[in-house]
Design a protein around this motif. Structure first.
Motif, PDB file in Angstrom:
ATOM      1  N   GLY A  35     -43.850 -13.192 -70.704  1.00 11.23           N
ATOM      2  CA  GLY A  35     -43.268 -13.598 -69.427  1.00 11.23           C
ATOM      3  C   GLY A  35     -43.658 -15.013 -69.075  1.00 11.23           C
ATOM      4  O   GLY A  35     -44.591 -15.593 -69.651  1.00 11.23           O
ATOM      5  N   SER A  36     -42.933 -15.562 -68.110  1.00 10.43           N
ATOM      6  CA  SER A  36     -43.268 -16.896 -67.623  1.00 10.43           C
ATOM      7  C   SER A  36     -44.572 -16.825 -66.842  1.00 10.43           C
ATOM      8  O   SER A  36     -44.942 -15.779 -66.322  1.00 10.43           O
TER       9      SER A  36
ATOM     10  N   ASP B 192     -45.400 -17.973 -63.897  1.00 16.38           N
ATOM     11  CA  ASP B 192     -45.316 -17.581 -62.482  1.00 16.38           C
ATOM     12  C   ASP B 192     -45.031 -16.088 -62.336  1.00 16.38           C
ATOM     13  O   ASP B 192     -45.467 -15.452 -61.383  1.00 16.38           O
ATOM     14  N   TYR B 193     -44.287 -15.531 -63.295  1.00 17.24           N
ATOM     15  CA  TYR B 193     -44.021 -14.077 -63.244  1.00 17.24           C
ATOM     16  C   TYR B 193     -45.317 -13.308 -63.485  1.00 17.24           C
ATOM     17  O   TYR B 193     -45.620 -12.335 -62.783  1.00 17.24           O
TER      18      TYR B 193
ATOM     19  N   HIS C  16     -47.390 -13.392 -60.482  1.00 21.31           N
ATOM     20  CA  HIS C  16     -46.862 -12.453 -59.490  1.00 21.31           C
ATOM     21  C   HIS C  16     -47.276 -11.018 -59.849  1.00 21.31           C
ATOM     22  O   HIS C  16     -47.710 -10.249 -58.981  1.00 21.31           O
ATOM     23  N   LEU C  17     -47.142 -10.682 -61.143  1.00 24.06           N
ATOM     24  CA  LEU C  17     -47.534  -9.329 -61.566  1.00 24.06           C
ATOM     25  C   LEU C  17     -49.008  -9.083 -61.245  1.00 24.06           C
ATOM     26  O   LEU C  17     -49.388  -7.984 -60.815  1.00 24.06           O
TER      27      LEU C  17
END
Lengths: 293, 755
Positions: free
Chosen positions: A261-262, A264-265, A268-269
């Protein structure tokens, strides 16, 4: 690819293991489950002329309670740990984590000690064992020493273990009454993209929390700033107190964009998962308190 | 649904107990083992190869490189002769075979690969299709050598001096005029990823030259295509090339047409020994994959929901070699039409070479790509017009007998019926679901199977009443042998247990175009019906001679014949005829475009269709989609082998969940970065919906025996747009790029919230 030919050693005692290790030095590697090592050998990322199978070394086997600690021998597989009565009773959150590691084939063969020694960052156990403040017992021909889980993994695939040392056991403090732990992870590939571990510890009616992240960086990450910000905040008030500090902390985690994933993702996770993990830990602490009351 | 009691197909027990023989289990005397050295560069000139160190290693027998194959017709292909038997002077993708070692065992062969040094000079590469068709793009191939009617009908239309190896156009009506008259026009672009077939058995081939010619144990889905290509490469007559097709552990198009057979045969040719090559799954990932696509769709509608015009423009990434890409590109355009009345239609499709794994046929070629675009847009239009998506579809739906395209066979199923059944079944599933809220999505898919009506089969009726079916239909897990067994039993009125279906072997089985495109049950069914008619004719003639009866009065019955109430066993009849109690009758069944009074000339032979409906729930914080319920409905005409037919339908759907949710082969800097089964996620049992309903409509309207049509591919078509449509309905997000990874879903939800 095939394994490069190697000499297979099957020692039955630690002394014999150390003898073999001393004899072959860098050319030898120890293994138990082989789920990590064999893949690396087949991919030719690692090369060893001597493989030392630890499975017959009795000193490394078993799961038992010693005082206030659950002791997991180096040969215990994830499947054995997940389904062991002592683990389920005394460190239930770790039993639950163990049941969700990878897939059944990995759990059936792979050991916790092997997992920790390999130190692949996208791994489940280290963050929860850090939150639980587990200790690894390393043995060598010169004796043994304890290393806190929190200090064991230095970076990806690098640990505090010396070449001549083995992990003999993992000692996890028994989850006491009024304590609860939980692990939450997420990823859409075989390994977790992010893992979050939380502990809720009630002492004298005041809660404190332990928060650790896994997989998102190259080693377990202590969320001390979040812990400090919510120290003493009752569990019921966490839904108000936690989200912003969790988000702020997570957005500052150093991580790279990759197949999982990126950046920032994943940040967030991390924020989502730590909130979920802590909610579950608090719930576990409450029910554990009640059960032992 | 059928009331017949379920019968366990004969091959299931062998499979689950590990007795079934696959190629990897075959041992040929004197056999040695081959391993392949692959290019680490996306595009490079091979300056030199030094294999001397490898050749000195004990156990190494030979090394094959491009220099060896100059004596052969060293380029082959079914549409374009663009592929060298092994890389000659140049590599065009990471993973391309550069050298091959034959050794006493696989381990030695693999060790020897590391002793081969190759001097490459990297040259500019292109991995993206849009970049590949720009004028400045490096050319993957300088020339285009097309072959016409070689194995596929017609020929590719490459564009000289470009990377475009196929260009296709179609138009009826006046699209631009209709767009101008439309109340509203909708236009969007939809992206479909490169995905890997993931047959559980990687490619495996054994090749052996001897005085009798060349024998190949092939995992190919089209034995006679393999035979033909090998005949050209080695300059040998077809009759001297024998292809044997044991059970194959899955194909899905990844083993269709021809893949590694010429390479393995070339090593056997060089070695003068039988050579076995079994790829790893990672190597299979570098052998073939589905063509990724970028599909632009423009649709003009009236405010009442009537579609006036549609224009589809497809750009496909075909990889380093065309393979069957030219056919895929045409189908991707056709399959974007949908089961709707479209008075003005324009289709355009382009496939381009890139420096990536060769694109190839994959379960409903071009279909999932096309239906992803068109059925996503159908919901977008319905939403914009304020219409229920089912109602919008209904208003435009073709009825049985109406034309999708004037030049194609009219649609032969009622898609409205399938959609209604799906809706009804889904309503039941959701009503009984007490869990968290779910959201429904629907999509319809229709495809025109690219079936060449060229098939034949031998039936051999033994004197004891047992029957051998000799065909080249390959058992790739789809259950074709059991279907042929049951059809032969039915046509000859014999018990199923009396029939054996032999392992395909071109030395004894007659020509068949191939196992793919949902054709085998249907084509072989027609051929078996033809062959059975011939057996009946022979039996009647023999009865007339032996029993002095009217041949018209002779009928087959279990174990023999009946003339009115009088019965004779086959043995009694044939003993009297041959003079000994031994012998057999042999018949051949043939299917050609001229069979059945020319009914097989019009394309497509039938329409393969599917209505899919899903109910999904999304974890809005992670973006994870859970497909809780799925209903798949298709009119297959008739079900012959229910367990396998439902398995095909379920399998196609779950395979579709792969490209819908997680599967995507990723390239970075010319390298495939996730071409392992650890980093590339294929759905597991965990992703299978909690409730899955398959409804196979048996309308009896197909062209095969008992009204059967082909099946096995259709169910993959609606999956992705159905899930995307459910996301739009439930969460207000429209994602036009597959797969719908948690991150993409999360990002779309976040953007919606920020709007």
């Amino acid at each position: 690819m095939f394994l490069i030919p190697f000499t297979h050693h099957r020692p039955v005692s630690l002394d014999e293991v150390f003898e073999t290790l001393a004899k072959h030095g860098d050319d030898a590697a120890v293994y138990a489950g082989g789920t990590e090592l064999l893949l690396a050998l087949k991919a030719r990322v690692l090369r060893y002329e001597h493989l030392i199978d630890l499975k017959r070394v009795k000193e490394l086997s078993g799961i038992r309670i010693e005082g206030e600690e659950l002791v997991i021998g180096a040969l215990a597989t994830h499947h054995q740990i997940a389904n062991n009565d002592l683990v389920q009773a005394h460190v239930p959150a770790y039993a639950a984590l163990s049941e969700e590691i990878a897939n059944i084939r990995v759990r059936a063969a792979g050991t916790l000690a092997g997992n920790l020694a390999f130190a692949e960052p996208h791994s489940d156990p280290p963050s929860l064992l850090s939150a639980m403040d587990a200790t690894l017992i390393l043995v060598s021909s010169g004796g043994k020493r304890g290393v806190p889980m929190r200090e064991f993994i230095l970076s990806d695939f690098t640990t505090a273990r010396e070449e001549n040392e083995l992990i003999a056991e993992i000692r996890i403090p028994v989850t006491a009454a009024g304590e609860g732990f939980a692990y939450r992870k997420f990823g859409h590939l075989e390994r977790p993209a992010v893992g979050a571990s939380a502990g809720c510890v009630m002492r004298g009616g005041k809660p404190s929390y332990r928060l650790w992240f896994g997989a998102i960086g190259d080693r377990p990450l202590h969320a001390k700033e979040i812990e400090d910000a919510i120290a003493g905040v009752p569990a019921a008030s966490l839904p108000e107190a936690l989200p912003k500090v969790a988000r702020d902390f997570a957005s500052g985690i150093s991580t790279a964009s990759d197949l999982h994933g990126s950046a920032d993702y994943k940040q967030h996770l991390a924020s989502v998962l730590i909130q979920r993990a802590l909610a579950a830990a608090c719930e576990a602490a409450q029910s554990r308190g009640a059960a032992n009351a | 649904m059928s009331s017949r009691a379920p019968v366990t197909p004969s091959d299931y027990i062998d499979k689950v107990t590990g007795r079934t023989e696959y190629i990897t289990d075959v041992e040929v005397p004197g056999m040695v083992h081959g391993k392949i050295l692959r290019s680490p560069h996306p595009h490079a000139v091979i300056k030199s190869i030094d294999a001397s160190a490898a050749l000195e290693m004990p156990g190494v027998i030979a090394v094959l490189t491009g220099a060896d194959v100059s004596a052969l017709n060293n380029h082959w292909g079914l549409y374009l002769k663009d592929r060298p038997v092994i890389a000659i002077d140049r590599v065009r993708y990471v993973g391309e075979p550069v050298a091959m070692v034959a050794a006493d065992d696989e381990r030695i062969a693999e060790e020897a690969l590391e002793a081969i040094s190759v001097d490459y000079e990297p040259i500019p590469f292109v991995t993206d299709a849009a970049e590949a068709i720009e004028a400045s793009a490096p050319l993957v191939h300088e020339t285009h050598d097309t072959v016409k009617d070689f194995y596929f009908k017609g020929e590719a239309k490459p564009v000289a001096g470009t990377n475009i190896f196929q260009h296709y156009n179609y138009e009826h009506g006046d699209v631009e005029k209709a767009f101008a008259q439309a109340d509203r026009c909708f236009e969007a672009k939809y992206e479909f990823p490169m995905v890997f077939h993931y047959a559980m058995e990687p490619h495996c081939v054994i090749a052996s030259f001897d005085s009798g010619g060349l024998t190949v144990w092939s995992c190919g889905q089209s034995p006679t295509a393999v035979q033909k290509v090998l005949s050209r490469v080695f300059g040998m007559p077809l009759a001297r090339i024998r292809i044997i097709s044991p059970n194959v552990g899955g194909g899905f198009g990844g083993k269709a047409s021809v893949k590694i057979d010429p390479l393995v045969a070339a090593l056997a040719w060089k070695t003068h020994r039988p050579v076995r090559v079994c790829l790893s799954i990672s190597e299979s990932m570098l052998t073939a994959r589905r063509l990724s696509a970028s599909i632009r769709v423009k649709t003009g509608v009236r405010n009442d929901g009537a579609i006036l015009a549609k224009s589809v423009s497809v750009l496909m990434n075909g990889g380093a070699y065309a393979d069957t890409g030219p056919a895929v590109a045409v189908k991707a355009a056709n399959r974007a039409i949908g089961p709707y009345r479209i008075p003005n239609l324009k289709l355009e499709s382009t496939a381009a070479y890139t420096n990536t794994v060769p694109g190839a046929a994959f379960r409903s070629i071009g279909g999932p790509q096309a239906v992803w675009a068109s059925e996503s847009q159908m919901d977008e239009i319905a939403e914009a017009l304020g219409l229920d998506p089912l109602e919008f579809r209904n208003r435009n739906l073709l009825r049985r007998g109406e034309h999708v395209r004037p030049d194609l066979r009219p649609i032969d199923v009622e898609m409205g019926e399938a959609m209604d059944i799906a809706t009804r079944e889904m309503a039941q599933l959701r009503a009984s679901d007490s869990g968290s809220e779910t959201h429904r999505g629907t999509a319809l898919g229709i495809s025109d199977p690219g079936i060449m009506a060229v098939s034949s089969v031998l039936l051999r009726l033994k004197i004891d009443g047992s029957v051998a079916v000799v065909s080249n239909s390959v058992e790739i897990g789809q259950g074709v042998r059991e279907v042929l067994r049951r059809l032969a039993a039915e046509q000859l009125k014999q018990p199923v247990d009396a029939v054996e279906v032999l392992t395909p072997d071109t030395a004894i089985a007659p020509f068949d175009w191939g196992t793919g495109a949902s054709r085998s049950s249907l084509m072989m069914g027609l051929a078996i019906a033809d062959a059975a008619a011939d057996i009946r004719r022979q039996i009647a003639e023999i009865a007339a001679i032996v029993l002095e009866v009217d041949p018209q009065s002779v009928e087959l019955c279990e174990g023999g014949i009946a003339i009115g109430n009088r019965k004779k066993t086959f043995s009694e009849l044939l003993h009297a005829y041959f003079g000994i109690d031994s012998g057999e009758l042999v018949s051949i069944g043939r299917v050609s475009p001229h069979s059945n009074a020319g009914k097989l000339t019009q394309a497509p032979l039938f329409w393969e269709t599917a209505a899919g409906q899903c109910a999904v729930a999304v974890d809005e914080d992670t973006g994870e989609i859970s497909v809780r319920h799925y209903v798949s409905v298709a009119d297959v005409g008739r079900v012959v082998n229910r367990a396998a037919a439902e398995g095909q339908d379920e399998g196609a759907t779950i395979m579709g969940l792969g490209h819908t949710l997680s599967e995507e082969l990723v390239y970075q800097d010319g390298q495939p970065v996730n071409a392992t089964m650890i980093d590339y996620h294929v759905p597991t049992i965990d992703e299978v919906p909690e409730n899955f309903v398959t409804v196979l409509i048996e309308s009896g309207t197909g062209p095969g025996p008992g009204g059967m049509r082909g099946m096995g591919e259709g169910a993959i078509l609606p999956v992705a747009p159905a899930v995307a449509n459910a996301l739009a309905e439930g969460y207000g997000i429209r994602i036009r790029k597959l797969p719908l990874t948690p991150e993409r879903v999360w990002r779309a939800i976040r953007e919606r919230k920020e709007r």
